[in-house]
Design a protein around this motif. Structure first.
Motif, PDB file in Angstrom:
ATOM      1  N   GLY A 100       0.829  -1.193   0.000  1.00  7.76           N
ATOM      2  CA  GLY A 100       0.000   0.000   0.000  1.00  7.76           C
ATOM      3  C   GLY A 100       0.865   1.245   0.000  1.00  7.76           C
ATOM      4  O   GLY A 100       1.911   1.290   0.644  1.00  7.76           O
ATOM      5  N   TYR A 101       0.423   2.265  -0.761  1.00  8.14           N
ATOM      6  CA  TYR A 101       1.149   3.534  -0.809  1.00  8.14           C
ATOM      7  C   TYR A 101       0.138   4.664  -0.885  1.00  8.14           C
ATOM      8  O   TYR A 101      -0.821   4.598  -1.673  1.00  8.14           O
ATOM      9  CB  TYR A 101       2.091   3.582  -2.008  1.00  8.14           C
ATOM     10  CG  TYR A 101       2.936   4.838  -2.060  1.00  8.14           C
ATOM     11  CD1 TYR A 101       3.737   5.206  -0.993  1.00  8.14           C
ATOM     12  CD2 TYR A 101       2.925   5.654  -3.194  1.00  8.14           C
ATOM     13  CE1 TYR A 101       4.519   6.356  -1.036  1.00  8.14           C
ATOM     14  CE2 TYR A 101       3.697   6.806  -3.249  1.00  8.14           C
ATOM     15  CZ  TYR A 101       4.496   7.153  -2.164  1.00  8.14           C
ATOM     16  OH  TYR A 101       5.246   8.290  -2.199  1.00  8.14           O
ATOM     17  N   ASN A 102       0.327   5.697  -0.045  1.00  9.34           N
ATOM     18  CA  ASN A 102      -0.654   6.778   0.047  1.00  9.34           C
ATOM     19  C   ASN A 102       0.055   8.120   0.255  1.00  9.34           C
ATOM     20  O   ASN A 102       0.189   8.595   1.373  1.00  9.34           O
ATOM     21  CB  ASN A 102      -1.622   6.487   1.197  1.00  9.34           C
ATOM     22  CG  ASN A 102      -2.657   7.565   1.412  1.00  9.34           C
ATOM     23  OD1 ASN A 102      -3.259   7.656   2.470  1.00  9.34           O
ATOM     24  ND2 ASN A 102      -2.908   8.399   0.422  1.00  9.34           N
ATOM     25  N   PRO A 103       0.525   8.766  -0.839  1.00  8.09           N
ATOM     26  CA  PRO A 103       1.114  10.099  -0.696  1.00  8.09           C
ATOM     27  C   PRO A 103       0.025  11.160  -0.603  1.00  8.09           C
ATOM     28  O   PRO A 103      -1.062  11.014  -1.174  1.00  8.09           O
ATOM     29  CB  PRO A 103       1.926  10.253  -1.981  1.00  8.09           C
ATOM     30  CG  PRO A 103       1.183   9.427  -2.983  1.00  8.09           C
ATOM     31  CD  PRO A 103       0.593   8.269  -2.218  1.00  8.09           C
ATOM     32  N   ASN A 104       0.296  12.228   0.128  1.00  5.70           N
ATOM     33  CA  ASN A 104      -0.640  13.349   0.183  1.00  5.70           C
ATOM     34  C   ASN A 104       0.108  14.646   0.407  1.00  5.70           C
ATOM     35  O   ASN A 104       1.245  14.660   0.881  1.00  5.70           O
ATOM     36  CB  ASN A 104      -1.731  13.138   1.234  1.00  5.70           C
ATOM     37  CG  ASN A 104      -1.187  12.946   2.625  1.00  5.70           C
ATOM     38  OD1 ASN A 104      -0.744  13.896   3.252  1.00  5.70           O
ATOM     39  ND2 ASN A 104      -1.197  11.710   3.117  1.00  5.70           N
ATOM     40  N   ASN A 105      -0.540  15.738   0.041  1.00  5.14           N
ATOM     41  CA  ASN A 105       0.081  17.057   0.072  1.00  5.14           C
ATOM     42  C   ASN A 105      -0.941  18.091   0.529  1.00  5.14           C
ATOM     43  O   ASN A 105      -2.102  18.050   0.117  1.00  5.14           O
ATOM     44  CB  ASN A 105       0.615  17.414  -1.320  1.00  5.14           C
ATOM     45  CG  ASN A 105       1.235  18.800  -1.374  1.00  5.14           C
ATOM     46  OD1 ASN A 105       0.543  19.804  -1.470  1.00  5.14           O
ATOM     47  ND2 ASN A 105       2.550  18.860  -1.347  1.00  5.14           N
ATOM     48  N   LEU A 106      -0.515  19.031   1.374  1.00  5.36           N
ATOM     49  CA  LEU A 106      -1.361  20.119   1.833  1.00  5.36           C
ATOM     50  C   LEU A 106      -0.586  21.419   1.767  1.00  5.36           C
ATOM     51  O   LEU A 106       0.489  21.537   2.360  1.00  5.36           O
ATOM     52  CB  LEU A 106      -1.833  19.871   3.267  1.00  5.36           C
ATOM     53  CG  LEU A 106      -2.535  21.048   3.966  1.00  5.36           C
ATOM     54  CD1 LEU A 106      -3.830  21.417   3.255  1.00  5.36           C
ATOM     55  CD2 LEU A 106      -2.794  20.739   5.435  1.00  5.36           C
ATOM     56  N   GLU A 132       4.066  17.463   3.130  1.00  6.43           N
ATOM     57  CA  GLU A 132       4.164  16.360   2.176  1.00  6.43           C
ATOM     58  C   GLU A 132       4.379  15.068   2.956  1.00  6.43           C
ATOM     59  O   GLU A 132       5.354  14.946   3.698  1.00  6.43           O
ATOM     60  CB  GLU A 132       5.310  16.587   1.191  1.00  6.43           C
ATOM     61  CG  GLU A 132       5.140  17.788   0.294  1.00  6.43           C
ATOM     62  CD  GLU A 132       6.327  17.992  -0.621  1.00  6.43           C
ATOM     63  OE1 GLU A 132       6.193  17.768  -1.834  1.00  6.43           O
ATOM     64  OE2 GLU A 132       7.395  18.368  -0.102  1.00  6.43           O
ATOM     65  N   LYS A 133       3.481  14.107   2.764  1.00  6.18           N
ATOM     66  CA  LYS A 133       3.559  12.834   3.472  1.00  6.18           C
ATOM     67  C   LYS A 133       3.485  11.692   2.466  1.00  6.18           C
ATOM     68  O   LYS A 133       2.870  11.819   1.415  1.00  6.18           O
ATOM     69  CB  LYS A 133       2.423  12.704   4.488  1.00  6.18           C
ATOM     70  CG  LYS A 133       2.445  13.777   5.576  1.00  6.18           C
ATOM     71  CD  LYS A 133       1.348  13.563   6.603  1.00  6.18           C
ATOM     72  CE  LYS A 133       1.400  14.619   7.684  1.00  6.18           C
ATOM     73  NZ  LYS A 133       0.385  14.409   8.736  1.00  6.18           N
ATOM     74  N   VAL A 154       5.930  -4.046   7.494  1.00  3.10           N
ATOM     75  CA  VAL A 154       6.648  -2.782   7.525  1.00  3.10           C
ATOM     76  C   VAL A 154       5.656  -1.648   7.310  1.00  3.10           C
ATOM     77  O   VAL A 154       4.718  -1.772   6.517  1.00  3.10           O
ATOM     78  CB  VAL A 154       7.779  -2.748   6.467  1.00  3.10           C
ATOM     79  CG1 VAL A 154       7.222  -2.872   5.063  1.00  3.10           C
ATOM     80  CG2 VAL A 154       8.619  -1.487   6.619  1.00  3.10           C
ATOM     81  N   LEU A 155       5.832  -0.553   8.057  1.00  3.19           N
ATOM     82  CA  LEU A 155       4.978   0.629   7.962  1.00  3.19           C
ATOM     83  C   LEU A 155       5.857   1.872   8.073  1.00  3.19           C
ATOM     84  O   LEU A 155       6.855   1.865   8.783  1.00  3.19           O
ATOM     85  CB  LEU A 155       3.938   0.670   9.090  1.00  3.19           C
ATOM     86  CG  LEU A 155       2.858  -0.400   9.139  1.00  3.19           C
ATOM     87  CD1 LEU A 155       2.162  -0.358  10.495  1.00  3.19           C
ATOM     88  CD2 LEU A 155       1.846  -0.181   8.029  1.00  3.19           C
ATOM     89  N   GLY A 156       5.466   2.948   7.396  1.00  8.56           N
ATOM     90  CA  GLY A 156       6.219   4.189   7.504  1.00  8.56           C
ATOM     91  C   GLY A 156       5.387   5.398   7.141  1.00  8.56           C
ATOM     92  O   GLY A 156       4.367   5.286   6.450  1.00  8.56           O
ATOM     93  N   ASP A 157       5.830   6.553   7.618  1.00  9.11           N
ATOM     94  CA  ASP A 157       5.125   7.813   7.336  1.00  9.11           C
ATOM     95  C   ASP A 157       6.109   8.969   7.175  1.00  9.11           C
ATOM     96  O   ASP A 157       6.049   9.967   7.905  1.00  9.11           O
ATOM     97  CB  ASP A 157       4.108   8.138   8.443  1.00  9.11           C
ATOM     98  CG  ASP A 157       4.767   8.418   9.784  1.00  9.11           C
ATOM     99  OD1 ASP A 157       5.889   7.921  10.009  1.00  9.11           O
ATOM    100  OD2 ASP A 157       4.171   9.154  10.589  1.00  9.11           O
ATOM    101  N   ASP A 185      11.794  17.705   8.859  1.00 13.33           N
ATOM    102  CA  ASP A 185      11.876  16.355   8.300  1.00 13.33           C
ATOM    103  C   ASP A 185      11.576  15.386   9.433  1.00 13.33           C
ATOM    104  O   ASP A 185      12.317  15.334  10.416  1.00 13.33           O
ATOM    105  CB  ASP A 185      13.273  16.116   7.722  1.00 13.33           C
ATOM    106  CG  ASP A 185      13.384  14.775   7.003  1.00 13.33           C
ATOM    107  OD1 ASP A 185      12.343  14.146   6.746  1.00 13.33           O
ATOM    108  OD2 ASP A 185      14.521  14.361   6.698  1.00 13.33           O
ATOM    109  N   GLU A 186      10.486  14.648   9.316  1.00 12.01           N
ATOM    110  CA  GLU A 186      10.081  13.786  10.418  1.00 12.01           C
ATOM    111  C   GLU A 186       9.398  12.533   9.883  1.00 12.01           C
ATOM    112  O   GLU A 186       9.151  12.387   8.692  1.00 12.01           O
ATOM    113  CB  GLU A 186       9.120  14.539  11.351  1.00 12.01           C
ATOM    114  CG  GLU A 186       7.838  14.992  10.693  1.00 12.01           C
ATOM    115  CD  GLU A 186       6.984  15.851  11.614  1.00 12.01           C
ATOM    116  OE1 GLU A 186       7.489  16.322  12.640  1.00 12.01           O
ATOM    117  OE2 GLU A 186       5.800  16.043  11.288  1.00 12.01           O
ATOM    118  N   GLY A 187       9.080  11.625  10.797  1.00 10.28           N
ATOM    119  CA  GLY A 187       8.375  10.402  10.430  1.00 10.28           C
ATOM    120  C   GLY A 187       8.959   9.185  11.117  1.00 10.28           C
ATOM    121  O   GLY A 187      10.019   9.240  11.758  1.00 10.28           O
TER     122      GLY A 187
END
Length: 357
Positions: A100-106, A132-133, A154-157, A185-187
């Motif tokens: 699964g992949y879910n990019p998003n931008n605000l 940006e995530k 595996v999971l990441g953000d 820069d975080e996650g």
């Protein structure tokens, strides 16, 4: 707080959620409140997946009202959120996968009007902060035999924030370069394994190992000391009201790295249809490293309100008033700590403190 760590996850990756608010089993004895268990989606012999998306821009939002006094307004310039999931088989009845992949931008618009002491607008701060995530998830399930299975997840953000800020109440003073912004820069990254075995007709074993690591790093746009005009007549900021800031982005957290490792195992013995006896144990270790500081040189000036009027800075001679603790700014690290917790009874701490004026 020690041990604080977490990772955001797209709801599109979740198969089941379980919330325990009381009366939970002994293996959750380390919890102080509720317990949340989450099961991410898995693959199977049949291929399955989703494609999804969301979009919004400023035409779909009402214009934010700018406060007539101190304070900022925030609205959305643009926002999009897209992604996909896919699950299926690699080897039928043996090995399955899920991705699964879910990019998003605000893009968030922020506006703050700076007023003079006679209530006239003297500056409008108008800028865009961008988030940006990129959420991702992966899982492999291996049915080793009829009684044994192994699952890896595996999971990441990963997240970046451009034009992040501590305050929008700033003024472009003539006495110092003004840049209140920094990039973030975080996650987190999480991975783990789960082993399940049927040891007999009434006996099962479950063992789990998990690793979490997260970071949060701030990078100021410029290496300039932060100042706040605390003079009664705002001599540093052209008569601006509300004690605005100018110069650099104030105190920031340059680095915050955290890791958590956890191992749990339990035997379950089923006694008839109505009783279960469980015996198990666990181990966990938490480590973190923090690096805080203030950008800019240490020979900072400030403009406090004091009895008898403000001290004035002589820019020709370079005279620097030093009044109280608020008038000096440390340069470089001001703290570092790396405690480690082993089990529930032992705690090891090491670190140092450094301050240069």
């Amino acid at each position: 707080a020690e041990g604080r760590a977490g990772t955001q996850i797209s709801t599109s990756f979740i198969s089941e959620m379980q919330v325990k608010v009381g009366g939970y089993q002994a293996e959750y004895g380390g919890a102080l409140g509720g317990v949340v268990n989450m099961i991410t989606k898995s693959g199977g012999n049949q291929f399955h997946g989703d494609v999804f998306g969301y979009f919004s821009n400023d035409s779909m939002w009402a214009d934010a009202e700018i406060p007539e006094t101190r304070g900022d307004s925030r609205t959305v310039d643009s926002e999009w959120d897209f992604g996909f999931t896919l699950g299926g088989k690699i080897i039928a009845d043996k090995l399955w996968f899920f991705l699964g992949y879910n990019p998003n931008n605000l893009d968030q618009s922020i506006v703050n009007s700076i007023y003079s002491m006679d209530d006239e607008i003297i500056q409008v701060n108008d800028f865009v902060r961008t988030y940006e995530k990129g959420f991702y998830s992966g899982k492999l399930t291996w049915q080793i035999s009829q009684n044994n299975s192994l699952t890896g997840t595996v999971l990441g953000d990963p997240t970046t924030i451009t034009n992040d800020f501590n305050t929008s109440n700033f003024y472009d003073s003539e006495y110092a370069v003004n840049d209140q912004f920094f990039n973030t820069d975080e996650g987190g990254l999480n991975w783990g394994f789960n082993w399940n075995s049927v040891l007999g007709q009434n006996l099962m074993l479950e063992a789990t190992y998990g690793h979490h690591q997260s970071k949060q790093e701030y990078l100021p746009n410029t290496n300039v000391t932060a100042y706040q005009d605390q003079t009664g007549d705002a001599i540093w900021t052209n008569g601006a009201s509300g004690s605005p800031f100018f110069g650099g982005p104030q105190f920031v957290q340059f680095e915050d790295d955290r890791t958590r490792d956890q191992l749990r195992a339990a035997f379950s013995w089923f006694l008839g249809q109505n009783h279960e006896l469980k015996l198990g144990g666990g181990w966990n270790q938490v480590e973190y490293k923090m690096h805080y500081g203030v950008p800019g040189p240490s020979d900072a000036f400030c403009a406090p309100t004091i009895e008898g009027g403000p001290y004035e800075y002589d820019f020709e001679s370079g005279t620097v008033p030093q009044i109280g603790s608020n008038c000096t700014t440390p340069d470089g690290n001001i703290g570092y700590a790396m405690p480690a917790k082993v089990g529930n009874r032992f705690r090891l701490r090491n670190g140092y403190y450094y301050n240069r004026n």
